[in-house]
Every structure is written in structure tokens, then in C-alpha cells.
Design a protein around this motif. Structure first.
Motif, PDB file in Angstrom:
ATOM      1  N   VAL A 476       0.837  -1.210   0.000  1.00 25.62           N
ATOM      2  CA  VAL A 476       0.000   0.000   0.000  1.00 25.62           C
ATOM      3  C   VAL A 476       0.870   1.257   0.000  1.00 25.62           C
ATOM      4  O   VAL A 476       0.634   2.195  -0.773  1.00 25.62           O
ATOM      5  CB  VAL A 476      -0.952  -0.001   1.217  1.00 25.62           C
ATOM      6  N   TYR A 477       1.884   1.281   0.855  1.00 20.77           N
ATOM      7  CA  TYR A 477       2.756   2.463   0.906  1.00 20.77           C
ATOM      8  C   TYR A 477       3.568   2.603  -0.377  1.00 20.77           C
ATOM      9  O   TYR A 477       3.780   3.719  -0.875  1.00 20.77           O
ATOM     10  CB  TYR A 477       3.682   2.380   2.122  1.00 20.77           C
ATOM     11  N   GLY A 478       4.012   1.495  -0.927  1.00 15.56           N
ATOM     12  CA  GLY A 478       4.721   1.563  -2.204  1.00 15.56           C
ATOM     13  C   GLY A 478       3.844   2.117  -3.312  1.00 15.56           C
ATOM     14  O   GLY A 478       4.293   2.910  -4.142  1.00 15.56           O
ATOM     15  N   ALA A 479       2.568   1.719  -3.315  1.00 12.34           N
ATOM     16  CA  ALA A 479       1.637   2.235  -4.312  1.00 12.34           C
ATOM     17  C   ALA A 479       1.428   3.733  -4.153  1.00 12.34           C
ATOM     18  O   ALA A 479       1.312   4.473  -5.143  1.00 12.34           O
ATOM     19  CB  ALA A 479       0.307   1.496  -4.197  1.00 12.34           C
ATOM     20  N   PHE A 480       1.366   4.218  -2.918  1.00 10.87           N
ATOM     21  CA  PHE A 480       1.240   5.651  -2.679  1.00 10.87           C
ATOM     22  C   PHE A 480       2.424   6.411  -3.266  1.00 10.87           C
ATOM     23  O   PHE A 480       2.262   7.433  -3.934  1.00 10.87           O
ATOM     24  CB  PHE A 480       1.145   5.938  -1.174  1.00 10.87           C
ATOM     25  N   PHE A 481       3.634   5.913  -3.000  1.00  9.31           N
ATOM     26  CA  PHE A 481       4.830   6.604  -3.487  1.00  9.31           C
ATOM     27  C   PHE A 481       4.875   6.637  -5.011  1.00  9.31           C
ATOM     28  O   PHE A 481       5.382   7.587  -5.599  1.00  9.31           O
ATOM     29  CB  PHE A 481       6.088   5.925  -2.930  1.00  9.31           C
ATOM     30  N   ALA A 482       4.360   5.595  -5.650  1.00  6.13           N
ATOM     31  CA  ALA A 482       4.333   5.575  -7.112  1.00  6.13           C
ATOM     32  C   ALA A 482       3.214   6.452  -7.670  1.00  6.13           C
ATOM     33  O   ALA A 482       3.325   7.004  -8.769  1.00  6.13           O
ATOM     34  CB  ALA A 482       4.164   4.146  -7.616  1.00  6.13           C
ATOM     35  N   ALA A 483       2.123   6.597  -6.899  1.00  6.50           N
ATOM     36  CA  ALA A 483       0.947   7.313  -7.398  1.00  6.50           C
ATOM     37  C   ALA A 483       1.168   8.815  -7.494  1.00  6.50           C
ATOM     38  O   ALA A 483       0.605   9.471  -8.388  1.00  6.50           O
ATOM     39  CB  ALA A 483      -0.257   7.025  -6.500  1.00  6.50           C
ATOM     40  N   TYR A 484       1.977   9.393  -6.594  1.00  7.02           N
ATOM     41  CA  TYR A 484       2.147  10.847  -6.609  1.00  7.02           C
ATOM     42  C   TYR A 484       2.783  11.347  -7.913  1.00  7.02           C
ATOM     43  O   TYR A 484       2.245  12.266  -8.547  1.00  7.02           O
ATOM     44  CB  TYR A 484       2.962  11.291  -5.398  1.00  7.02           C
ATOM     45  N   PRO A 485       3.908  10.800  -8.370  1.00  6.95           N
ATOM     46  CA  PRO A 485       4.449  11.272  -9.646  1.00  6.95           C
ATOM     47  C   PRO A 485       3.544  10.944 -10.829  1.00  6.95           C
ATOM     48  O   PRO A 485       3.471  11.720 -11.788  1.00  6.95           O
ATOM     49  CB  PRO A 485       5.798  10.552  -9.763  1.00  6.95           C
ATOM     50  N   VAL A 486       2.829   9.813 -10.765  1.00  4.86           N
ATOM     51  CA  VAL A 486       1.880   9.480 -11.838  1.00  4.86           C
ATOM     52  C   VAL A 486       0.788  10.540 -11.919  1.00  4.86           C
ATOM     53  O   VAL A 486       0.440  11.024 -13.013  1.00  4.86           O
ATOM     54  CB  VAL A 486       1.263   8.083 -11.599  1.00  4.86           C
TER      55      VAL A 486
END
Length: 766
Positions: A476-486
Motif C-alpha cells: 500500500v505504501y509503495g503504491a502511494f509513493f508511485a501514485a504521486y508522480p503518476v
């Protein structure tokens, strides 16, 4: 009568049918059904032609649109159509078939194989519907292209019912905020119950009233109407959800066991976080309220429900059934109420229906993959409890959004399995799916064991244990970190036209205001030096007067209609922003136990200013949203290491500015569609938020003191905080008390690569 007959004779037969009230139902027209034109007018009957944009428009709206379309020439219609193609070239919500049809139509009748008469009609119809109503059929189905300003809106009974349901909703949602799964009172339920309340007051209240400034305010101004229903809905909708800092207060009291929390601290914290986001609405509305492309799909069910309740419907018998929508709702409501006692009380195993694990109760792998409580829940029939099943309705958001969510969830489960079964970061020693933090012995993490005077004690930390995340929480936290630049790159690369237009309007407003200030400042000083005191005060007052309209540059029908009402000046919003900022600074200055510098408040305001516009554009166009809480956690964790309570506080401001701004701005758009006066919306939203802030304070104080074992696995009636304060507490320990520097370098180094992955993913998708 003769003139009216001549007028009707000059119309195409489709319009004459509309003129005959009740004889023409546009909803019965299929997308390929023939509508014949007058042979005398056009020289030949029209052939069959696809008109997908016509379906779904009610007869009254169609008559209004056709009156406007009839006044257009073919050249004007083609010019409108070219403008529509240009404006919606990157619009993912504009119907693809309609866009392609328009591209062919602007090439000429030969490109679409139509006769001149048929071609002219279709060009006029499609361009007129998009120009004088809305380019989105979803919006047209729940709104009207005209307004009646004489309908009472801001009535005493509308205020009373709005505040009443705001208080009831805030109480229920705050009370069950600590329960897992949560029980919530949704806006749709409040709307449906609001309707009989309004009709009841219509019947029992006397027509008593007073006149102020030429306007009469009565207890009963007549029948309960659609605008009153919408106004009350906006009032309670903005204050319905439990306040975000409920988790701050609960985590500080129960997990950190702070004894210095005072009523003044809690109230100031609630008020400042609830209103700080409101201050951004003044700027934000130019980006996501007035642009046509921002149609907010999640709002349309609310508009549809109120329209169904208040707008008379045609009585029909279908397959032997004859029942109104409202009667059908209450039958289903009673059935759901009776049924809930089965999974909720009598047979609770139906809530988490892990029937697949019953096949082999001792099979660990089966429980990890198919289990419902601590497993991944790969189960085709996981629950019979709607509180567990419920999610975003596929009828609310665009299909691609729903499909993406389900596919991503399905794939994400396999990623979790891969991390777990490879024992990445020791995740195999913990439950595969849990929001809790664990020690190196597999027990629940207690942050008080590593703190001294509210900060991390290195010796205690080494003697106790580093915190460990489950595999699911790590993903979940990894997905958050990827979602911001996306998110940021998507808006920058794909929605730059929408953002660019809004930024230009803000820039133009700023320049015009600057010129106005300079002009009247110079004039006022000139008058003062010449001894003309009266002129000096006159010019000085004009410095603060805003003559520019916020509607400038928006020419869609909804903005034109709402412009008849007095607009809300930007400085009203800025005053709320300033007051909230003062409250926040008072908290940091008085309650030194937080160990939080004042610059952090200005930091979260700045980061929200950067991300708020792109994130709200995504929500306004797709219905999807993402909070800034994880990003704020990361940055504050680096800036203030070893201080979990400071991180929680700044996280609350960082997230809630965006969350509350989205809440307020979405209701502004709902009022925009329903033609509710903007100043009435502002007053209703501000007062309701203020009142319910004290309701939330009272509830959090009561539940923390009176529910036995709250926020523990053994809590009564599922008040375990598993989907609330437990998550909040875990993140405060990992990113605040421990700090991301230690987390990234020692425990979870893979997380720091997720930002880069997000950038590469966004570029690849573009």
C-alpha cells in the motif's frame, strides 16, 4: 393564435411534436430512430441518422434546446462544433462515438452520406445540445438547462433540516468511526429521509414570517421544492463525514497516552483543520467548478436522487408493476434493516464469509490467500454484509475507473503474495494482511516503550525492537509513493490545456487587481495631497472593491444561469484561511508538548497549493482521488525525525486541506448544477461545519472514555480501530518516531525506488 400557428408551421415536425405537451417522449427515441423534418421546409424527408446525444433528454429540456437551435444558421452551428472538437480533444469523458461523428460532420454532408436537409438538422442538433446544455449525457439526465430564480431556496425550514441532519450524520459517523467495519450514514440516506421531513414541515408549519430589506422570510413559503432539498443536502453533505483529526485525538489519548490534551486544544485543532481547506476554494473553483470538463461524476447520483424525489414522474405500468421510486426505496430499506440483523447479530460468520477456508481449516496457505480477516480475501463470495462489501458504485464513477480499481486490486494481491512468500523484509513472520505494526517477536508494537519525553530514545529503541509492516501494508505504501508522480505527470502532460486556461484566468485576475490597486492608490494620495478628503476616502475604498467577475471567460449555460446571483468574493474565503491559520499557530505556540515548529504549517499550505489543483482535476474528471497524507509523512519524517506526534499533527493539516477543499468544492459544483445561490451555499457550509465540529469533539471524548477496550483486538462490538486510529498510529511510529531515513536505509529500501517507478510509469502511459 394565428401568429402561434404560423410559428409552429415553420418548425420541423419533431419540434411541433414537442410543442404538443405530453405527446412526445424523447426518452422513447432510440439512438437510430428516424425523426422526419418538414418536407415543405427542407424539400425532402430526412433519412435515418444516429443522434445518440438526443436520448435521455426530457421533453421540456428538449423544447428549450430546440428553440435555441432553430435560431442558429448552419455556419454558426459548424463553428460551434469546431470549437467543441477543439475544447474536448483530450477529454476522456466526451463520448467517443459523438466526437468521431462530429469530426465527420464538419467535413461536409458527403463525408457522412446525408442529404443537405438531414445534414443541417444533425449539425444543429448536436452542436446545440452541447452548446446550450451540456456535452455530457450523464449531466443532461440529472440537470436542466434553465433556471427559475423565483423559487425559494434559503428558507428557515431548509436551514433547520440541513443542520438537523448534519448533526445526526456527524454524530453517527463519528461514533462508529472506531468500529471495523464502520457503519456510516450516507448522504443518499439523509437525502431520502430529508424529503418526508420537508413535506411534513410543509403541512404543519404556519405561514408566519417577517420582512427584511424587502424580502419576506416565512416558516412555510409553500410546497417543499427541489432547490430547498438541494440546499439542505449541501448543508449536511459538507459536514456529514467524521472529522479527520478524530484519529489524531484518539491516537494521542489511547496510544501515546498523552495527559495534556485539553478541550481548548481539541476544539482549536478541529476548527483549524476543518476550515483551512475552505480558504483554498476561492482559487480552486476557477479550476474545477466553472470549467465544463470538470463534471464531477460522483455528484450526479445526488442530483439524480433529489430530482427523482421532487420532480413529478410519469406513472407507468411495467411488466405488471406499478410503484413509485420512493415507495420502492422504503420497501427495500425495511428489507435491508430486517436483513442486517442476520449477518450483523444472529449469524456473524456471514459477515466474513470465509467458506473456502472451512474446506480445510488447518491449511495455512488457503487461509492466507482466501481468508477474510488477515488473509487477502480471494473469494468469489466473501461476505453477506453490505458494510463490508460496499465500495464506490460502478454506476457513480466512469467504467474505466471501476475497471482499473478492480484490476489493480486483483494484481496487487499477487504482488503481496510474492513479497510474503519470498519473506521480503521479514514479512512472512507476520500476518499477510494487517494494518498493525509488529515487533521482532510478532507482538503488537507499543510506541510508549521507545519514548522519553515524547521523543525517540535510542537506547530504548535498540532494547525493544524496530517496527515491522505486513506485506499488504508495505505494498500500500509503495503504491502511494508511485501514485504521486503518476498523478502530477498525468495532469501536466494530458490535462495541460485545462490547467493552462485556469492559470491564465488566475494570472489575468491578479494583473487586473494589481492595476486596480495601483490606480486607486495613486488617485487617493493625489486627492489627499490636494486637500480633497472626500475624494481620498472614495478612491481608498475602491482599492478593496473587486469589480472583476469570477465568471469571466466561462460561457457555458450553467455559469450563465448562476451569474444572475451575487457571487462570493474571494476575500470571504481568504478570511477563513487567515482565521484557520491563526488557530493553527496558536496550537503550535501554546501546546509546546507537540515539539512542532511553526514553519511546518506554511510548508503544508505550500505543498497543498502545488498538488491541490492537479489532484482535484483528476477527481473532477474521473471520480478518483488520492490524499497527500503519505507524501507529507515522508517529508515531515525527514524534517522532524523522532517526533511521531509532530508528524501526526502536520499530516492532519496536510491531508485535511486537500480533503476539506475537495469536500467543499464538490458541493459548490453540485450547487452550480442545481442553481443554488453561491452566497447561500457559503453561509450554509460554514455554519454547518462550525456546528458539527463541536459534535465531533463531544463524540470523540465520549467514546474514548466509555467504550471498554476501545482500539484493542478485544474491544466490545468491533470497536478495534483497525481501519482508523490503528493505521494512523502505525504510520506515526514508522514515519515519525522512527523516521523515513532509518526506514528507507535499513528496513524497506525498496520504497525509495517507487517514486522513480511512478515517473517512468506515467511517461510510458503518456
Amino acid at each position: 393564435m394565428a401568429d402561434e400557428k404560423r410559428e409552429n408551421d415553420s418548425l420541423p415536425s419533431s419540434e411541433k411534436d414537442v410543442k404538443k405537451a405530453g405527446t412526445f417522449d424523447i426518452n422513447s427515441i432510440s439512438t437510430t430512430q428516424e425523426i422526419n423534418l418538414n418536407e415543405k421546409e427542407y424539400g425532402e424527408p430526412r433519412v435515418k441518422s444516429d443522434l445518440p446525444e438526443v436520448a435521455g433528454i426530457n421533453p421540456d429540456d428538449l423544447e428549450y434546446i430546440l428553440d435555441k437551435v432553430n435560431a442558429l444558421s448552419l455556419e454558426e452551428s459548424l463553428e460551434i462544433m469546431r470549437g467543441i472538437l477543439h475544447e474536448h480533444s483530450n477529454d476522456i469523458n466526451f463520448t467517443a462515438s459523438t466526437y468521431q461523428r462530429m469530426e465527420k460532420l464538419v467535413e461536409g454532408p458527403e463525408a457522412v452520406g446525408l442529404s443537405p436537409a438531414d445534414y443541417e438538422y444533425e449539425v444543429k442538433a448536436l452542436s446545440g445540445i452541447c452548446k446550450f446544455f451540456s456535452p455530457y449525457p450523464e449531466v443532461r439526465s440529472v440537470t436542466t438547462p434553465y433556471d427559475d430564480p423565483s423559487i425559494p431556496v434559503e428558507t428557515i425550514r431548509a436551514y433547520f433540516l440541513g443542520f438537523m441532519w448534519a448533526v445526526i450524520g456527524q454524530y453517527i459517523n463519528s461514533f462508529f468511526n472506531s468500529r471495523f467495519p464502520k457503519i456510516t450514514l450516507s448522504s443518499a440516506v439523509c437525502q431520502t429521509l430529508l424529503y418526508p421531513c420537508g413535506k411534513f414541515l410543509e403541512k404543519v408549519l404556519p405561514d408566519w414570517g417577517v420582512s427584511l430589506f424587502g424580502v419576506r422570510y416565512s416558516l412555510n413559503p409553500g410546497p417543499w421544492n427541489y432547490k430547498e432539498q438541494m440546499f439542505s443536502t449541501i448543508i449536511f453533505n459538507v459536514a456529514l463525514g467524521s472529522v479527520y483529526v478524530f484519529w489524531n485525538i484518539q491516537t494521542q489519548e489511547l496510544y501515546y497516552q498523552d495527559t495534556w490534551l485539553t478541550p481548548a486544544y481539541k476544539i482549536l485543532l478541529i476548527l483549524s483543520t476543518q476550515f483551512l481547506g475552505f480558504g483554498f476554494v476561492g482559487i480552486l473553483r476557477r479550476f474545477v467548478v466553472y470549467p465544463v470538463e470538470c463534471y464531477w461524476p460522483t455528484l450526479l447520483p445526488t442530483l439524480a436522487l433529489n430530482k427523482a424525489l421532487l420532480v413529478p414522474e410519469k406513472k407507468e405500468t411495467l411488466n405488471g408493476w406499478k410503484i413509485s421510486r420512493y415507495s420502492f426505496f422504503f420497501i427495500v430499506f425495511v428489507g435491508m434493516f430486517v436483513y442486517y440483523w442476520i449477518p450483523g447479530y444472529l449469524f456473524q460468520a456471514l459477515g466474513y464469509f470465509s467458506w473456502m477456508t472451512w474446506i480445510a481449516p488447518d491449511n495455512f496457505n488457503l487461509a492466507a490467500i482466501c481468508g477474510s480477516q488477515f488473509g487477502l480475501g480471494y473469494n468469489p463470495l466473501p461476505s453477506f454484509d453490505w458494510n463490508i462489501i460496499s465500495s464506490n458504485s460502478p454506476l457513480t464513477v466512469p467504467f474505466y475507473n471501476t475497471l482499473t480499481s478492480y484490476v489493480s486490486t486483483f494484481i496487487g494481491g499477487f504482488v503481496i503474495l510474492a513479497i510474503y512468500y519470498t519473506n521480503n523484509n521479514n514479512t512472512a513472520y507476520m500476518p499477510i494482511n494487517s494494518s498493525a505494526l509488529f515487533t521482532n517477536k510478532g507482538t503488537r508494537y507499543k510506541v510508549t516503550n521507545i519514548l522519553t519525553n515524547g521523543k525517540l530514545d535510542e537506547e530504548k529503541y535498540k532494547a525493544y525492537s524496530p517496527p515491522f509492516y505486513s506485506a499488504a501494508n508495505l505494498v500500500v505504501y509503495g503504491a502511494f509513493f508511485a501514485a504521486y508522480p503518476v498523478t502530477f505527470l498525468y495532469v501536466l502532460l494530458d490535462q495541460w490545456k485545462l490547467v493552462g486556461k485556469a492559470l491564465f484566468r488566475v494570472y489575468k485576475t491578479f494583473i487586473d487587481k494589481l492595476r486596480q490597486v495601483c490606480k486607486h492608490t495613486a488617485s487617493s494620495f493625489k486627492a489627499l495631497f490636494s486637500g480633497n478628503i472626500k475624494l481620498f476616502f472614495s478612491e481608498f475604498i475602491k482599492i478593496f472593491k473587486d469589480d472583476a467577475s469570477i465568471y469571466e471567460g466561462f460561457d457555458d449555460p450553467f455559469t450563465q444561469m448562476i451569474s444572475k446571483y451575487p457571487e462570493v468574493p474571494d476575500w470571504w474565503f481568504y478570511c477563513l484561511l487567515l482565521i484557520s491559520l491563526v488557530f493553527a499557530l496558536v496550537i503550535l505556540g501554546v501546546y509546546t508538548e507537540l515539539n512542532t515548529p511553526k514553519w511546518t504549517i506554511f510548508f503544508v499550505i505550500g505543498i497543498n497549493f502545488v498538488f491541490l489543483i492537479p489532484m482535484q482535476i483528476i477527481q473532477a474528471t474521473t471520480g478518483a482521488t488520492i490524499g497527500l497524507n503519505v507524501l507529507v509523512e515522508l517529508i515531515v519524517g525527514y524534517a522532524l525525525p523522532g517526533n511521531g506526534e509532530a508528524l501526526m499533527l502536520i499530516k492532519a493539516f496536510g491531508y485535511n486541506i486537500d480533503g476539506q477543499a475537495a469536500n467543499y468544492i464538490s458541493d459548490q459544483k453540485m450547487g452550480h448544477y442545481a442553481q443554488i445561490p453561491p452566497r447561500a451555499q457559503f453561509r450554509g457550509q460554514v455554519i454547518a461545519t462550525f456546528i458539527t465540529s463541536f459534535v465531533a469533539y463531544s463524540v470523540v471524548d465520549w467514546v474514548d472514555d466509555n467504550i471498554k477496550g476501545i482500539c484493542t483486538p478485544s474491544a466490545q462490538n468491533h470497536f478495534t480501530c483497525a481501519d482508523g486510529s490503528q493505521v494512523y498510529y502505525s504510520s506515526s511510529v514508522l514515519w515519525g518516531t522512527i523516521g523515513p531515513k532509518r526506514v528507507f536505509s535499513q528496513q524497506y529500501p525498496i520504497l525509495k525506488y517507487m517514486f522513480l517507478f511512478g515517473f517512468l510509469l506515467a511517461l510510458a502511459c503518456h
